[in-house]
Scaffold this active site. Sequence first.
Site, short mmCIF file in Angstrom:
data_model
loop_
_atom_site.label_atom_id
_atom_site.label_comp_id
_atom_site.label_asym_id
_atom_site.label_seq_id
_atom_site.Cartn_x
_atom_site.Cartn_y
_atom_site.Cartn_z
N THR A 17 2.01 -93.39 -12.98
CA THR A 17 1.36 -93.09 -11.70
C THR A 17 1.90 -93.96 -10.57
O THR A 17 2.44 -95.05 -10.79
CB THR A 17 -0.17 -93.27 -11.81
OG1 THR A 17 -0.47 -94.60 -12.18
CG2 THR A 17 -0.74 -92.32 -12.85
N ASP A 18 1.72 -93.46 -9.35
CA ASP A 18 2.17 -94.19 -8.16
C ASP A 18 0.98 -94.95 -7.55
O ASP A 18 -0.12 -94.98 -8.13
CB ASP A 18 2.81 -93.23 -7.15
CG ASP A 18 1.85 -92.15 -6.67
OD1 ASP A 18 0.61 -92.30 -6.86
OD2 ASP A 18 2.33 -91.15 -6.10
N ALA A 19 1.20 -95.54 -6.38
CA ALA A 19 0.15 -96.36 -5.76
C ALA A 19 -1.06 -95.52 -5.38
O ALA A 19 -2.17 -96.06 -5.21
CB ALA A 19 0.71 -97.06 -4.52
N ARG A 22 -1.44 -91.04 -8.71
CA ARG A 22 -1.00 -89.72 -9.18
C ARG A 22 0.28 -89.85 -9.98
O ARG A 22 1.06 -90.77 -9.75
CB ARG A 22 -0.72 -88.80 -7.98
CG ARG A 22 -1.93 -88.57 -7.13
CD ARG A 22 -1.59 -87.89 -5.82
NE ARG A 22 -2.83 -87.57 -5.12
CZ ARG A 22 -3.09 -86.41 -4.53
NH1 ARG A 22 -2.17 -85.47 -4.49
NH2 ARG A 22 -4.24 -86.18 -3.95
#
Length: 143
Positions: A17-19, A22
Amino acid sequence: MDPRHFAYAFSVRLHDTDAAGRLFFGHLFRHAHDAYEAFMAHVGLPLDRLIREGEILLPLVHAEADYHRPLCQGDRVQVVLAIDEIRARSFAVTYRFETHDGTLAATAKTVHLRINRDGSPAAGLSDEIRDAILPYLHEDRPQ
Ligand SMILES: CC(C)(COP(=O)(O)OP(=O)(O)OC[C@H]1O[C@@H](n2cnc3c(N)ncnc32)[C@H](O)[C@@H]1OP(=O)(O)O)[C@@H](O)C(=O)NCCC(=O)NCCSC(=O)c1cc(O)c2ccccc2c1O
């Protein structure tokens, strides 16, 4: 499940996931290729053997994806894989990423070209490849 489909399951990990929490867009292709590796092993063409023997090399010449719903850490995802098109020396694979409740989260497509050991495009797919993937040819794209 349609017999022309192959299913592969995974869970979204924190490192996927990203910041914003997601699944980062690029990681979708990693999971698509994991599904493809599992599919190739399932149809008797494990990539480790193909690469070790060096006779059948199938690099990607195209990859695309559409993102419909976010995938988040802990989501259980089923990847539904089908063969979209078989050409003389290449084939296309489609992937449908669904959550446990059947929601379509993303779709992807990859095109794999057979090349020779020297990197030039091969004259054609082998009968071994064609026979292995033909049962999964699905003209109604899973998208
Ligand atoms: C692969 C190339 C050497 C081809 O170069 P060339 O310019 O000679 O190709 P042509 O223009 O003649 O096209 C041949 C053939 O491919 C089709 N095609 C080409 N581009 C596309 C495209 N964008 N979309 C769809 N189709 C495309 C074209 O239509 C022709 O098909 P026909 O059926 O019409 O004959 C050269 O392109 C090259 O070296 N590219 C770089 C490849 C690369 O680095 N890819 C990314 C990493 S590879 C990879 O991830 C990988 C994955 C695997 O699963 C593998 C499995 C087994 C072995 C290796 C793997 C691997 O490396």
